[in-house]
Design a protein around this motif. Sequence first.
Motif: not given
Length: 215
Positions: A190-195, A131-135, A102-113
């Motif tokens: 924590v960056p998803l790549s670290t997860r 609040a918005v980016p948290l959600g 799951t996290y391999l897929t998410l990390a490839a899609q994650d561009h959040s700050n």
Amino acid sequence: DYQASLWPARLIALKAGSGSADAVAQFDAALTVCALRYLSNLRIGRVDPKPSEFGIDLDSHHYDLPQFLVQKVLTASNLPGILSKVEPQYLGYQRTEAALHTYLTLAAQDHSNALPDPQQTVIDGTAYAGAVPLGERLRMLGDFPQGAAVDPNATTYGGPLVEAVKHFQLRHGLKSEGKLDKSTLHELNVPLSTRVIQLEDSLERWRWLPADYPQ
């Protein structure tokens, strides 16, 4: 880890050799070495636990890999089933492996700050600029309550956001109080790549455990 970039050329060389004994032998030797390495990594991991002073004797944990390859793998009618038995049979291992996918897929899609740090704990009903980016992050991670919507104009921390944070806190070993404190924000940032690395390391530690280790 298993010479993936070399296999296309090896297949071409095998076909070009028209089945000569030398071509077949070279291909077979390379495939055997990689298969043994893969079985060993599934069984006891890719990292030697001894430098970490891991306090469990792994001698009884090893397979006779050549014998296993000949007697089990080469004769298998269900190869995935045989390989799955090489891995730890713990539910925790299986859940960690699923989380890694799951996290391999998410990390490839994650561009959040990184989420903004409010300098003090944010509680239900108070203003929070992130609040918005948290959600959006909590929904991506699967912590948002099923059916709940992310308000694209939210400026207040409350409602489904609080419940999602509680779920996130529970998953990460934090007090599940729904308060957006420094420790929770740290984990959220924590960056998803670290997860991904953390999950891979966790799978290694699972592989160090003997099959009869108490649950």
